[in-house]
Design an enzyme around this catalytic site. Structure first.
Site, mmCIF file in Angstrom:
data_model
loop_
_atom_site.group_PDB
_atom_site.id
_atom_site.type_symbol
_atom_site.label_atom_id
_atom_site.label_comp_id
_atom_site.label_asym_id
_atom_site.label_seq_id
_atom_site.Cartn_x
_atom_site.Cartn_y
_atom_site.Cartn_z
ATOM 1 C CG PHE A 32 74.973 47.299 24.302
ATOM 2 C CD1 PHE A 32 73.829 46.755 24.215
ATOM 3 C CD2 PHE A 32 76.250 46.681 23.869
ATOM 4 C CE1 PHE A 32 74.106 45.180 23.763
ATOM 5 C CE2 PHE A 32 76.265 45.454 23.380
ATOM 6 C CZ PHE A 32 75.038 44.437 23.357
ATOM 7 C CE LYS B 4 71.558 51.456 21.512
ATOM 8 N NZ LYS B 4 72.136 50.891 20.429
ATOM 9 C CG PHE C 152 56.300 48.486 23.687
ATOM 10 C CD1 PHE C 152 56.702 47.106 23.374
ATOM 11 C CD2 PHE C 152 57.530 49.465 23.596
ATOM 12 C CE1 PHE C 152 58.089 46.871 22.998
ATOM 13 C CE2 PHE C 152 58.808 49.048 23.193
ATOM 14 C CZ PHE C 152 58.938 47.732 22.853
ATOM 15 C CB ALA D 69 78.623 49.412 22.542
ATOM 16 C CD1 TRP E 57 58.792 48.197 15.853
ATOM 17 C CD2 TRP E 57 56.484 48.009 16.137
ATOM 18 N NE1 TRP E 57 58.426 46.806 15.733
ATOM 19 C CE2 TRP E 57 56.992 46.665 16.015
ATOM 20 C CE3 TRP E 57 55.359 48.294 16.331
ATOM 21 C CZ2 TRP E 57 56.136 45.472 15.885
ATOM 22 C CZ3 TRP E 57 54.150 46.962 16.135
ATOM 23 C CH2 TRP E 57 54.801 45.769 15.911
ATOM 24 N NE ARG F 203 76.595 49.486 16.078
ATOM 25 C CZ ARG F 203 76.501 48.857 17.294
ATOM 26 N NH1 ARG F 203 77.518 48.176 17.760
ATOM 27 N NH2 ARG F 203 75.194 49.161 18.098
ATOM 28 C CB THR G 114 63.340 50.521 15.771
ATOM 29 O OG1 THR G 114 63.470 49.211 16.033
ATOM 30 C CG2 THR G 114 62.129 50.762 15.233
ATOM 31 C CE LYS H 225 72.082 43.948 20.763
ATOM 32 N NZ LYS H 225 72.012 44.283 19.160
#
Length: 559
Positions: free
Chosen positions: A304, A74, A384, A276, A412, A97, A76, A108
């Site tokens: 999240f 998210k 991906f 979150a 990415w 954030r 990214t 994480k």
């Protein structure tokens, strides 16, 4: 086969502009930038005030499906989309954030994006950065010290030590500190009582800093923190302890947004970091509103899945600030759809269109939920290399059945040139002006009814349940004038239910509210549901075991 560089290797190779040059591109002169080295700076309150005369740009929220161990990307996507908008000629700013040290050294990882869609300096952002979290931790614990000190020196305020509501915090995952007994060791150390620690991102001080308009508002909100209750159950505030001024002093610099840049030298404001799942999950109001005055498009994220972060962004942040989001981007991956469809992590590399189809129910639920808020949405499929054409087509067709579009994004691996289609679609939706945003519930609704509304309309549960003590506490707060506050749900991020193992799109589940906390300064009531913890623990093999300095003194292992 081409070697895939790690995030930190890509970040280290970045050709960064001097931060003063980045600021100049936004019309910020050097006198209004407080530099922290050559590649990060804080923006002065004076400049922020002067920018308020500017018209607002478009606000884009990036959210996601319920997260899985497969990863969704998210942050990214947030950074990649901002770079993509700049690439097609729009002036865009990323607003995200700051990273917490707890998940960095836990499981994480960081919060600076990944691949060729990152904010730099990545190492600094994922470690101490500009010291904002340390300032928040210190201000919070100053209040804790003043509270216990007041009780020690005679307790003139008549605090009932059985009803102290203010816990301590630290920015690390440490399960041993969840519940403690403090002031042991005799009369010189005070009056023993039960207490505990939360992680800094769950602190009400963090929430206040992220929702305050300026230093005056910050001080007012800090003063309104309820730290304890008397025997007659009347509240004791931080201002009663004369703590608000000193706390504001500690937070003076932390209140200023941090300016950094993406790998493609586009501006990013990185400020605040409430989680979150246990807090409201959005970057600071000051950063977002400042960016809106400086850019055509502001791309921000909420933590999240949309059931947590987006709901809180809409019902808490937008409600309090009068913000009107123009577009929502919902991030999904083929891999995550497979996991929501029942595939184990070790089998995600195998084509399984049937599992993708089954897992898409989770994505569909989030699309439906976003529509309840009246904001146009588009789905970003974070690509991906293992994704197959058949699997991608399943998601595209499924999303089309909702009347929406799913766009494959390769940011990415390719940076801004891999996300051009999404950038064009976001501009199309934003300039069409179709947002009819409104929060989920009205201010005047009863507190428990607000909780129940979220459970039924967002989580698709049958009902929220709570013991009489919880309901009585909510009624007492309503009687004290806090009934108009929004609610902040603390719940597992992995499921619409309170069972983290229940993936997909469950319905009819019961959501138990274990505890409620009043964040009077931040301006919301926290409902703690199921087994979610406000102080996480470390996994059996924490990420810290892989973080080290190499022979050149460079950091390795951050991600």
């Amino acid at each position: 086969m081409t070697e895939v560089k790690s995030d930190i290797e890509i970040a280290r190779a970045a050709k960064k502009k001097p931060i003063m040059e980045v600021g100049k591109g936004l019309g910020i002169s050097e006198q209004h930038l407080l530099p922290y080295g050559h590649d990060k700076a804080k923006i002065s309150a004076e400049f922020i005030k002067s920018a308020q005369k500017n018209t607002d740009g478009k606000l884009v929220l990036v959210t996601a499906i319920n997260p899985t161990p497969a990863g969704e990307g998210k942050t990214t996507t947030t950074i990649g989309l901002s770079d993509g908008l700049n690439r097609i000629g729009k002036k865009a700013i990323t607003c995200i954030r700051e990273a917490s040290l707890g998940p960095n050294f836990g499981v994480k990882g960081g919060a600076a994006g990944g691949g060729y869609a990152q904010v730099v300096p990545m190492e600094d952002m994922n470690l101490h950065f500009t010291g904002d979290f340390h300032a928040i931790t210190t201000a919070h614990n100053l209040l804790s010290a003043l509270l216990d000190n007041h009780i020690y020196w005679g307790n003139d305020l008549g605090i009932d030590t059985r009803r102290v509501a203010w816990r301590r915090v630290m920015d690390m995952n440490d399960r041993a500190l969840r519940e403690i007994v403090c002031s042991l060791g005799g009369a010189a150390n005070g009056y023993p009582r039960e207490a505990g620690f939360d992680i800094t991102v769950a602190s009400e001080v963090m929430a206040i800093l992220c929702l305050a308009n300026d230093l005056n508002d910050l001080k007012k909100r800090l003063g309104s923190i309820i730290v304890a209750y008397r025997r007659d159950k009347s509240p004791v505030y931080a201002r009663d302890l004369k703590a608000d001024d000193a706390m504001t002093v500690l937070l003076k610099d932390a209140m200023q947004p941090n300016l950094v840049q993406t790998l493609e030298n586009n501006p990013a404001l990185v400020h605040g970091g409430p989680f979150a799942n246990i807090a409201h999950g959005c970057n600071s109001l000051v950063a977002t509103t400042t960016a809106l005055k400086l850019a055509d498009y502001v791309v921000t994220e909420a933590g999240f899945g949309a059931d947590l972060g987006a709901e809180k962004f809409f019902d808490i942040k937008c409600r309090k600030a009068g913000l009107k989001p123009d577009v929502v981007v919902i991030v999904a991956t083929v891999r995550a759809m497979k996991m929501h469809g029942g595939v184990q992590k070790e089998d995600l590399g195998k084509e399984n269109a049937a599992a993708v189809t089954k897992g898409c129910a989770n994505l569909g639920r989030h699309i439906e939920n976003i529509k309840q808020f009246g904001v146009p949405a588009v789905v970003a499929i974070n690509h991906f290399v293992s994704d197959t054409s058949a699997e991608l087509e399943v998601i595209r067709e499924y999303v089309a059945s909702f009347g929406e579009e799913a766009i494959v994004c390769r940011h990415w691996a390719e940076g801004s040139k891999g996300i051009g289609g999404l950038a064009e679609k976001v501009v199309e939706l934003a300039e069409r002006g179709g947002s009819q945003f409104s929060p989920l519930y009205p201010d005047e609704m009863k507190l428990f009814d607000k909780i129940d509304t979220i459970v039924k309309r967002i989580y698709r549960g049958s009902e929220a349940i709570a013991d009489k003590s919880v309901r009585d506490q909510l009624k007492q707060w309503e009687d004290q004038g806090y009934g108009n506050l929004p609610v902040c749900m603390a719940k597992t991020q992995y499921s619409f239910s309170t069972d983290p193992a229940l993936r997909g799109a469950p319905t009819g589940h019961v959501v138990p509210v274990r505890e409620v906390r009043l964040s009077a300064g931040a301006g919301f009531v926290v409902a703690i549901c199921g087994e979610v913890m406000t102080m996480p623990g470390l996994p059996k093999v924490p990420s810290s075991e892989k973080i080290f300095l190499n022979e050149c003194g460079e950091i390795e292992g951050l991600f």
